[in-house]
Write an enzyme that holds these catalytic residues in place. Sequence first.
Site, mmCIF file in Angstrom:
data_model
loop_
_atom_site.group_PDB
_atom_site.id
_atom_site.type_symbol
_atom_site.label_atom_id
_atom_site.label_comp_id
_atom_site.label_asym_id
_atom_site.label_seq_id
_atom_site.Cartn_x
_atom_site.Cartn_y
_atom_site.Cartn_z
ATOM 1 N N TYR A 289 42.563 35.520 40.584
ATOM 2 C CA TYR A 289 42.362 36.615 41.528
ATOM 3 C C TYR A 289 40.944 36.546 42.083
ATOM 4 O O TYR A 289 40.007 36.116 41.396
ATOM 5 C CB TYR A 289 42.618 37.957 40.840
ATOM 6 C CG TYR A 289 44.083 38.216 40.607
ATOM 7 C CD1 TYR A 289 44.900 38.634 41.655
ATOM 8 C CD2 TYR A 289 44.658 38.023 39.356
ATOM 9 C CE1 TYR A 289 46.256 38.854 41.456
ATOM 10 C CE2 TYR A 289 46.010 38.239 39.150
ATOM 11 C CZ TYR A 289 46.798 38.651 40.205
ATOM 12 O OH TYR A 289 48.141 38.859 40.013
ATOM 13 N N CYS B 259 56.612 36.603 33.371
ATOM 14 C CA CYS B 259 55.715 35.553 33.882
ATOM 15 C C CYS B 259 55.905 34.273 33.068
ATOM 16 O O CYS B 259 56.082 33.198 33.628
ATOM 17 C CB CYS B 259 54.270 36.018 33.815
ATOM 18 S SG CYS B 259 53.909 37.415 34.897
#
EC number: 2.1.1.45
Length: 264
Positions: free
Chosen positions: A209, A146
Site C-alpha cells: 500500500y 486472501c
Amino acid sequence: MRQYLDLLAHVLENGIDREDRTGTGTRGVFGYQMRFDLSDGFPVLTTKKLHLRSIIYELLWFLKGDTNIRYLQENGVTIWDEWADENGDLGPVYGAQWRSWPAPDGRHIDQIANLLNGLRENPYSRRHIVTAWNPAEIDGMALPPCHCLFQFHVAEGRLSCQLYQRSADIFLGVPFNIASYALLTMMIAQVTGLKPGDFVHTLGDAHLYKNHFDQAREQLTRTPKPLPTMWINPEVDDLFAFGYEDFRLEGYVADPTIRAPIAV
C-alpha cells in the site's frame, strides 16, 4: 529473512502502481514465490518484531472452525476486529471452510481431518489440498480469503507445504502468513510422524500500500538476524488438542516494530 526483504525491494523497484478496493492505492507485481527451509529455523521476521501471540491464536482459531472474533478478543487478539459485524461474526471465512465445507448433498466436509487421514494413509498422494475459496459462499464472507489454497507434499520423510495467496499485503499481512503456515506445517508434521520440510509461499497480487512505502524503506535499512527456533510440545499428537502454551519461540531477537495503518 533475506527472502522477505528481497520481496520488499523487488516490489518497490519494479512494481506497477494501481488503484485498489480500499482507495489507498498500491504498488505491486503479479506472481512471486519464496521458499523457506524449516530446518534453518522458524521463519519469523527479525527486521521488525511480530506479535506472535496473534499469529498462534489466529491459527488455533482457524483450526477450531470458529468464525466469531470472541475467542480472539478473549485472548488479546484484535486483528479481525475491523471486519466483524456487531455480534462479532465474520461469515463463513477460513475456519468454516477448513472444517465444515458444505457439500451439495447436505454433508459438511472437514478438509483438515481429511488432510490428516490422507497424509497418514497415502502420504505420497498429490491430493493433499485444502481450499478456503468457496465461490458459493464468498458473498457471505466479511472478507474473501486472501490465503486461499494450500497443498502438502511428502518426500524422504519430510512434510512440505505450498500456499497460494491470491492477495498479499506485503508489509502487514505476508509476515503473519509466513509464520502461520510454517507453524501449521510443523504441527501437522509432528502429529503425522514426519519432519518439517519447506514452506513455499506463492503470491498472486503481491502489493505494498502507498502508505506503507516509508515503512518498507525503513525496514530495508535493517540487517536480518539469525532465525529463532520454535519449540512445540512433543507430547501433543492430536492437531486439534494444541493450545497456546504448547508453543515457545526460542532465541527470537528482532528490531522494533514498525507501525503502519491497515487498509480495510
